[in-house]
Design an enzyme around this catalytic site. Sequence first.
Site, short mmCIF file in Angstrom:
data_model
loop_
_atom_site.label_atom_id
_atom_site.label_comp_id
_atom_site.label_asym_id
_atom_site.label_seq_id
_atom_site.Cartn_x
_atom_site.Cartn_y
_atom_site.Cartn_z
N LYS A 203 1.16 -1.08 0.04
CA LYS A 203 -0.13 -0.07 -0.05
C LYS A 203 0.80 1.45 0.15
O LYS A 203 1.77 1.10 0.28
CB LYS A 203 -1.04 0.09 1.43
C1 LIG Z 1 -4.91 -4.56 0.41
C2 LIG Z 1 -6.80 -3.77 0.51
C3 LIG Z 1 -7.81 -4.69 2.15
C4 LIG Z 1 -7.27 -5.29 2.81
O1 LIG Z 1 -6.20 -4.83 3.56
P1 LIG Z 1 -5.36 -5.96 4.54
O2 LIG Z 1 -4.43 -5.16 4.96
O3 LIG Z 1 -4.61 -7.17 3.38
O4 LIG Z 1 -5.75 -7.34 4.94
C5 LIG Z 1 -8.86 -4.52 1.98
N1 LIG Z 1 -9.57 -3.43 0.39
C6 LIG Z 1 -8.69 -3.11 -0.32
C7 LIG Z 1 -9.34 -2.93 -1.73
C8 LIG Z 1 -7.25 -3.72 -0.37
O5 LIG Z 1 -6.74 -3.32 -1.16
#
Ligand SMILES: *Cc1c(COP(=O)(O)O)cnc(C)c1O
Length: 424
Positions: A203
């Site tokens: 992210k």
């Molecule tokens: C990455 C992501 C998640 C989940 O996040 P995690 O930290 O991997 O549990 C949820 N929604 C979206 C749109 C994502 O890109």
Amino acid sequence: MTSGALAVHGGAPVRTAPWPRWPRADDATLRSVEEVLTSTRWAVSGPYDGRLSSERRFAGAFAAFNGVRHCTPTSSGTAALTIALQAAGVGLGDDVLVPGLTWVACASAVLHIGARPVLVDCNPRTLAMDPEAARAAATDRTAAILVVHPYCSVADLDAFVALAGALNIPLIEDCAQAHGARWRGRRVGSFGAMGCFSMQQSKLLTAGEGGAVVTNRADLADRLEQLRSDGRRFADAPVLGRLELVEIGDVLGRNVCMSELHASILLDRLQYVDDENAVRRVRAERLDAAIAATPGVTPLEPDARVTECTYYQFVLKLDLPTYGGAPIERIADAVSAELGIAVNPLHVPLDRHPLLSAGRDQLGGGPLPHAEEARRTCLTLVHPMLLADDAAMHDIAEAFTKLHRNRTELATASDSTAAMALSF
Ligand SMILES: *Cc1c(COP(=O)(O)O)cnc(C)c1O
């Protein structure tokens, strides 16, 4: 100008230079982590040592960053979604509107609390959930809308705020792919009842794993705080050497707290998010210019209401006949080999996702023709590519030009079985 065979078939690749590393850390990040490691406070559930915990400091800083009153950090984005749905009162027998084109956790988080995800098709221009399709999918069982700001887009927040208001149900924004984005001048995550973030490795802000829920509502913040720490709340006046969390138990919480180590990394990296997003915007403009002359490749059209655009992934829409009519997976493999980094298609529409397709009867909504069309024709460039220099943006354009030149080879090639390793 590169000529010759496709790199995927043994030719010389367009680019051999490395891509920027991700995630990023420097001496200040190390010091921030070291400060926690050499202390006796590694968790919010550890004894109070007289100082504000890194978790509380990050919560304050991230709330300020997003222009909201409250922030509850969590262990992951999935945990953030789960406690946000629970704080909104969603549970057994409820329906939640979820985009059909997104990461699987958006639907599995809903299933985990006993509710049913109702899959809604995307708007083909933004790839975000389509508000008209959402309105059509809503019934009296619909208890919440979980809208996602995907790739480099922001969902139509004007329409979703209006729809949630008309249905009198909470709007939850999933901003896991859009840290720092602004809609009409305001940060995403502050339009709905709650905004959820992920700080997982890929992210725009990351500590490897992590998440957060932001809200302006004190009642929701209180529930979120208890939901993520086994029903405990911070003491008004913490006592040195004693636990800072007091057992309340208004709600059935679990432990999905963010550790002090993760919070210390995020506190350090948060200061770079806006600048890194600004660099990506400049590179995205250069990339737009570079691919303007490339046959059969177009970026997503910007929405003027997105006043600060972020790029978790830069989306390229391909005219497949220009590339010999090859399937998108083969084009992805070929362009990955030219560029030395994994270039992938979009998320698999959730009704076909392996985690969910076996339990298809537990999903509502669909079909998802726009999501399927996007999955068939689009590729994504990961955001660290947009932290590279201008020459790299030309390499990306050149890779597609080379694929076009070799479209006959591409059309007749058999698909490679070698999985491309992520090189960042
Ligand atoms: C990455 C992501 C998640 C989940 O996040 P995690 O930290 O991997 O549990 C949820 N929604 C979206 C749109 C994502 O890109």
